[in-house]
Design a protein around this motif. Structure first.
Motif, PDB file in Angstrom:
ATOM      1  N   GLY A  25      46.315   8.519   9.485  1.00 30.17           N
ATOM      2  CA  GLY A  25      45.196   8.299  10.400  1.00 30.17           C
ATOM      3  C   GLY A  25      43.961   9.106  10.068  1.00 30.17           C
ATOM      4  N   SER A  26      43.994   9.871   8.971  1.00 32.26           N
ATOM      5  CA  SER A  26      42.861  10.731   8.625  1.00 32.26           C
ATOM      6  C   SER A  26      41.668   9.918   8.121  1.00 32.26           C
ATOM      7  CB  SER A  26      43.274  11.739   7.550  1.00 32.26           C
ATOM      8  OG  SER A  26      44.281  12.603   8.015  1.00 32.26           O
TER       9      SER A  26
ATOM     10  N   THR B 173      39.775   7.693   9.299  1.00 30.14           N
ATOM     11  CA  THR B 173      39.732   6.239   9.513  1.00 30.14           C
ATOM     12  C   THR B 173      38.310   5.746   9.753  1.00 30.14           C
ATOM     13  OG1 THR B 173      40.624   4.444  10.862  1.00 30.14           O
ATOM     14  CG2 THR B 173      40.235   6.520  11.997  1.00 30.14           C
ATOM     15  N   GLU B 174      37.474   6.579  10.393  1.00 32.54           N
ATOM     16  CA  GLU B 174      36.080   6.187  10.636  1.00 32.54           C
ATOM     17  C   GLU B 174      35.329   6.029   9.306  1.00 32.54           C
ATOM     18  OE1 GLU B 174      37.486   9.115  13.869  1.00 32.54           O
ATOM     19  OE2 GLU B 174      37.423   9.076  11.680  1.00 32.54           O
TER      20      GLU B 174
ATOM     21  N   ARG C 231      36.602   5.436   6.356  1.00 29.24           N
ATOM     22  CA  ARG C 231      37.154   4.291   5.634  1.00 29.24           C
ATOM     23  C   ARG C 231      36.482   2.988   6.109  1.00 29.24           C
ATOM     24  NH1 ARG C 231      42.154   4.877   3.440  1.00 29.24           N
ATOM     25  NH2 ARG C 231      42.624   6.446   5.033  1.00 29.24           N
ATOM     26  N   GLN C 232      36.361   2.842   7.434  1.00 29.49           N
ATOM     27  CA  GLN C 232      35.754   1.625   7.980  1.00 29.49           C
ATOM     28  C   GLN C 232      34.270   1.527   7.631  1.00 29.49           C
ATOM     29  OE1 GLN C 232      36.800   0.778  12.177  1.00 29.49           O
ATOM     30  NE2 GLN C 232      38.359   2.368  11.978  1.00 29.49           N
TER      31      GLN C 232
ATOM     32  N   ASP D 241      52.058   7.603   6.229  1.00 26.89           N
ATOM     33  CA  ASP D 241      52.343   7.569   7.660  1.00 26.89           C
ATOM     34  C   ASP D 241      53.463   8.554   7.995  1.00 26.89           C
ATOM     35  OD1 ASP D 241      54.240   6.094   9.882  1.00 26.89           O
ATOM     36  OD2 ASP D 241      52.105   5.875  10.314  1.00 26.89           O
TER      37      ASP D 241
ATOM     38  N   ARG E  75      46.611  15.671  15.777  1.00 25.60           N
ATOM     39  CA  ARG E  75      45.376  14.937  15.493  1.00 25.60           C
ATOM     40  C   ARG E  75      44.176  15.795  15.888  1.00 25.60           C
ATOM     41  NH1 ARG E  75      48.998  10.928  16.822  1.00 25.60           N
ATOM     42  NH2 ARG E  75      49.137   9.262  15.258  1.00 25.60           N
TER      43      ARG E  75
END
Length: 303
Positions: free
Chosen positions: A148-149, A151-152, A154-155, A177, A199
Motif C-alpha cells: 500500500g506504500s 499508492t497516491e 503511483r496513481q 502484500d 500505515r
C-alpha cells in the motif's frame, strides 16, 4: 541460484543503481523518519521477548537507525551491521549484500532488518538464507515497505504518463502484500510466523517536497524495466498537478501513504509450541465455554 527456487529470480530491481541511489541519499543528508519509526517499533517488540540474544546481525538497514535503537537493548548483547555500503558502517560490521549473506549455517541468534528487504530481487531465497543462518530457536524480525506504500504517487504518475506520452512506465516499486509476506515466511521454514502492518500518512507542502524526500530516502526509481530516457518535464508537472488535485487536504498539503509491514519468525526448535493435530482435542468446545451444546438445524450439518 536461489536456495528457495530452481530458476533464477526475475530481476525487478537494478541493485547497482539502488546502491548509487542510497549513496546519493547519504551525501544529501538522508531522510530517516520512516526508518526511525520502524527501528523504534522493532526495539519495543524485542522487549516482549523474554530472552537474550548473544549474536545479532542487522541486515541491510540503510542507516544506523536500527543499530542506535538496539544499542544497550536488554535483549541484544552484540549487534553486527551487514550492509552493501561501507560509508557509515562502524565496527562490528561486515560489507555484505542482502541477496548473498556471508554467514555460516546455524551461527546467529537474532537477525533484524529495517526497510531494506523490499528491494531484494529474490526475497524467498533471501528469507531462506536468513533461516539457514539462524541457530535453532533463533529469531528473525524485519520491517519492509508493503504493497500500500505510495499508492497516491503511483496513481498520479499513471494518469500523467498516459496523458503526456500515451503509455505507462514502471515508476513505483511493486512492494509485496502483507499476506504474501506471511506465506513467504512459512515457505522459508520459519516457525510461529507473524505479520502486521503500520500505515503511516505523511503530509507535504507540495508533491515536489515529497519527491525530494524520496531522493533523500534512496527511494528514486531503481526498477530494471524503467524507461531509460529522462522524465519529461511535462509528465512531471502533470503528475504533480494530478497529485495535488486528488490527494490534497483542505489546507493544501498533500498526503503520502507508507505501509510498514513487520515480520517475525523463529528457526524451528523442539521446545516451540506445535499446533494440535485435527481431531486430537480432549475437550468439547461447549464444555470449554461452559455452555450447553446446541444441535445444528436440519440441513446445516457439515458434509
Amino acid at each position: 541460484m536461489s536456495p528457495a527456487s530452481d530458476t533464477a529470480p526475475h530481476l525487478v530491481f537494478d541493485r547497482d543503481l539502488l546502491r548509487r541511489r542510497l549513496a546519493r541519499a547519504a551525501a544529501l543528508g538522508p531522510e530517516t523518519f520512516l526508518l526511525e519509526r520502524a527501528a523504534e517499533d522493532m526495539a519495543d517488540r524485542l522487549l516482549a521477548v523474554k530472552r537474550t540474544f548473544s549474536t545479532a546481525v542487522d541486515i541491510g538497514t540503510p542507516t544506523g537507525a536500527l543499530a542506535t535503537a538496539l544499542s544497550g537493548h536488554p535483549a541484544v548483547e552484540r549487534l553486527i551491521r551487514a550492509a552493501p555500503l561501507a560509508h557509515d558502517l562502524a565496527p562490528p560490521a561486515v560489507v555484505a549484500d542482502e541477496e548473498a549473506l556471508p554467514f555460516a549455517a546455524g551461527s546467529l541468534d537474532l537477525v533484524v532488518s529495517a526497510l531494506a528487504l523490499q528491494s531484494v530481487n529474490d526475497l524467498p531465497g533471501g528469507l531462506a538464507q536468513v533461516r539457514r543462518a539462524l541457530k535453532p530457536d533463533g529469531l528473525f524480525m524485519a520491517a519492509l515497505l508493503g504493497g500500500g506504500s505510495l499508492t497516491e504517487l503511483r496513481q498520479a504518475f499513471a494518469i500523467a504518463e498516459s496523458e503526456t506520452t500515451g503509455g505507462l512506465s514502471p515508476r513505483v516499486a511493486p512492494f509485496a502484500d502483507v499476506r504474501d509476506l506471511g506465506a513467504l515466511l512459512q515457505r522459508a521454514g520459519f516457525a510461529l510466523p507473524v505479520t502486521d502492518v503500520d500505515r503511516v500518512v505523511a503530509r507535504y507542502s507540495s508533491p515536489f517536497t515529497l519527491f525530494a524526500d524520496l531522493r533523500r530516502m534512496g527511494g528514486a526509481n531503481a526498477l530494471t524495466e524503467r524507461r531509460r530516457v529522462p522524465l519529461r518535464r511535462a509528465t512531471l508537472l502533470r503528475a504533480a498537478e494530478v497529485y495535488a488535485e486528488r490527494f490534497a487536504d483542505p489546507d493544501g498539503k498533500v498526503r503520502a501513504t507508507f505501509e510498514i509491514v513487520f515480520l517475525s519468525g523463529w528457526a524451528p526448535h523442539e521446545s516451540q509450541q506445535k499446533p494440535l493435530r485435527p481431531g486430537s482435542a480432549r475437550m468439547r468446545l461447549a464444555d470449554a465455554l461452559k455452555v450447553p451444546e446446541q444441535p445444528l438445524p436440519p440441513g446445516d450439518e457439515p458434509g
